[in-house]
Design a protein around this motif. Structure first.
Motif, PDB file in Angstrom:
ATOM      1  N   TYR A  30      -6.109   2.884  -0.990  1.00 59.59           N
ATOM      2  CA  TYR A  30      -5.901   1.726  -1.856  1.00 59.59           C
ATOM      3  C   TYR A  30      -4.502   1.775  -2.461  1.00 59.59           C
ATOM      4  O   TYR A  30      -3.955   2.858  -2.710  1.00 59.59           O
ATOM      5  CB  TYR A  30      -6.933   1.709  -2.987  1.00 59.59           C
TER       6      TYR A  30
ATOM      7  N   MET B 145      -8.226   1.359  -8.001  1.00 63.39           N
ATOM      8  CA  MET B 145      -6.778   1.160  -8.063  1.00 63.39           C
ATOM      9  C   MET B 145      -6.182   1.409  -9.443  1.00 63.39           C
ATOM     10  O   MET B 145      -4.998   1.160  -9.660  1.00 63.39           O
ATOM     11  CB  MET B 145      -6.428  -0.258  -7.581  1.00 63.39           C
TER      12      MET B 145
ATOM     13  N   PRO C 284      -7.334  -5.533  -2.252  1.00 61.25           N
ATOM     14  CA  PRO C 284      -8.249  -4.397  -2.097  1.00 61.25           C
ATOM     15  C   PRO C 284      -9.332  -4.601  -1.053  1.00 61.25           C
ATOM     16  O   PRO C 284      -9.899  -3.628  -0.546  1.00 61.25           O
ATOM     17  CB  PRO C 284      -8.852  -4.222  -3.492  1.00 61.25           C
TER      18      PRO C 284
ATOM     19  N   THR D 285       0.823  -1.205   0.000  1.00 56.85           N
ATOM     20  CA  THR D 285       0.000   0.000   0.000  1.00 56.85           C
ATOM     21  C   THR D 285       0.859   1.258   0.000  1.00 56.85           C
ATOM     22  O   THR D 285       0.542   2.232  -0.685  1.00 56.85           O
ATOM     23  CB  THR D 285      -0.926   0.002   1.234  1.00 56.85           C
TER      24      THR D 285
ATOM     25  N   GLU E 244      -8.371  -2.643   2.097  1.00 58.84           N
ATOM     26  CA  GLU E 244      -8.623  -1.207   2.091  1.00 58.84           C
ATOM     27  C   GLU E 244     -10.116  -0.895   2.185  1.00 58.84           C
ATOM     28  O   GLU E 244     -10.519   0.082   2.819  1.00 58.84           O
ATOM     29  CB  GLU E 244      -8.013  -0.575   0.846  1.00 58.84           C
TER      30      GLU E 244
END
Length: 428
Positions: free
Chosen positions: A321, A361, A311, A290, A314
């Motif tokens: 993210y 992302m 993901p 991250t 997050e």
């Protein structure tokens, strides 16, 4: 599937094998396609109109797959009805053997409390209290969840026992459902070490450091000896609140000396040494990623270490993210995984992770699908899964959709219609 099965009338087949005449770049898309399966292995892939074409089958046989036109002629037919078929998902990071529940912790985070690694300890207490049969039954339920959502290959970590006997039973139970078992004794320092007055005033920095060093002594000694026979990998949580790069190095090098491959949790909660330690030691993957600086990205790009992005973490912790676009543009190999665990990412759905990766992302739908199939296979250093090609394991997912793009285009919709793992129907 029966011994010989022909899956045909596939509207869009994602092979992850680029070739002349195929679309989608790395996805190697074949339109109006068919796949021939024999004894759990893919034996031929191509346009449905060319099933039985001797030239096609001779070309496939050059890859070492023995079959003939009669194989296709005598095969059981599975009609995909014009739908898309993709490789089975490869989830290279899960924590599926545990007891208890941490929904209260999730609710508190959603109300504003920050995520901390220490929450793992509540799961450790519940896991230690659970029986083998209770853990085994829950694990079976998670495996069914994975299959229903298209995952056919998955890794499982220990890390909720944090004692010799409990870590051994977690890797042993995990080995009952997958060969991809990771020994994660170095998850966090257990309570009994943190609170032991022999190391000094509990809670002080000096006492915490001594406790962590003493626990690492146990991990690289008796615990590793007990767990290594059941595991393929060793992992360490190289992070503030868990283990320093020096402590992580001890664990990873000891695991390597015991014959285990290396994986690393790194750079999840802030900048640190996890990524560069993973690259230096030749780890198969470093997971989370991250918080990265330019040197981290450059090191990954120049290495064979896969950056596995998670993901679901997050989403569940409200952290930033990872920047997948930055990594991909730099030439880093990226995988997507669920990190299914009770504290920071209680999802087993890679379709959900794909949708988040595309939305949050910077990944394209094609990149996210590749990362959760071929990318996951690379993170596990597997060549037999993550693609649909002659010689690969017959892991196929039929989507109730005309295209793989619908995985991110229709988030939250159960698009997985049928799933085959090694040629056997496991969902649908």
């Amino acid at each position: 599937m029966s011994r010989r099965t022909l899956v045909t009338n596939i509207g869009e087949l994602v092979t992850n094998e680029p070739a002349p005449g195929r679309e989608g770049g790395p996805l190697g898309i074949v339109r109006d396609a068919a796949v021939l399966v024999g004894d759990g292995i893919v034996t031929w892939v191509g346009p449905a109109s060319r099933v039985g074409d001797s030239g096609e089958f001779e070309a496939s046989a050059a890859a070492g797959i023995a079959h003939s036109r009669a194989d296709a002629a005598g095969a059981r037919i599975v009609d995909a009805g014009g739908r898309a078929v993709i490789p089975g998902f490869v989830d290279s990071h899960t924590h599926l053997v545990f007891g208890g529940d941490r929904s209260d912790e999730f609710a508190a985070r959603m109300a504003g409390r920050a995520y901390e690694a220490g929450g793992i300890r509540s799961t450790v207490a519940a896991t230690r209290a659970a029986t083998d049969d209770e853990l085994r039954a829950r694990l079976a339920g998670f495996v069914a969840e994975l299959h229903a959502q298209g995952t056919t290959t998955f890794e499982v970590k220990s890390g909720y026992g944090l004692g010799v006997a409990d870590e051994e039973r977690l890797v042993r139970l995990a080995r009952e459902v997958t060969d991809e078992v990771t020994f994660l004794g170095a998850h966090v320092v257990p309570f009994e070490f943190r609170e032991d007055p022999r190391f000094g005033e509990p809670g002080s920095a000096a006492a915490s450091a001594r406790a962590a060093d003493a626990y690492v002594d146990l991990v690289v000694g008796e615990m590793l000896d007990a767990c290594a026979p059941h595991a393929r990998w060793v992992d360490a949580f190289c992070e503030r609140g868990a283990f320093t790069p020096e402590q992580s190095r001890r664990v990873l090098e000891a695991g390597k000396a015991a014959g285990l491959g290396i994986r690393v949790h790194g750079n999840q909660l802030g900048h640190g040494g996890g990524v560069r330690l993973a690259v230096e030691l030749g780890a198969a993957s470093v997971d989370h990623c991250t918080y990265l600086d330019d040197a981290d990205v450059a090191a990954l790009a120049a290495s064979g270490t896969v950056a596995t992005l998670l993901p679901g973490v997050e989403f569940s912790t409200r952290q930033p993210y990872p920047d997948a676009r930055r990594l991909i543009d730099a030439g880093v190999t990226v995988a997507l995984a669920s990190d299914c665990n009770p504290g920071s990412s209680f999802t087993s759905s890679l379709p959900f992770c794909i949708a988040m990766a595309v939305r949050e992302m910077g990944m394209t739908p094609a990149e996210a699908l590749w990362a959760s199939t071929a990318g996951g296979a690379l993170a596990l250093r597997r060549t037999d899964v993550g693609a649909i090609r002659p010689g690969a394991r017959a892991d196929l997912v039929e989507l109730d959709a005309p295209s793989h793009v619908h995985l991110s285009y229709r988030p939250g919709v159960p698009l997985v219609r049928r799933v085959w793992a090694a040629g056997e129907l496991v969902a649908g």
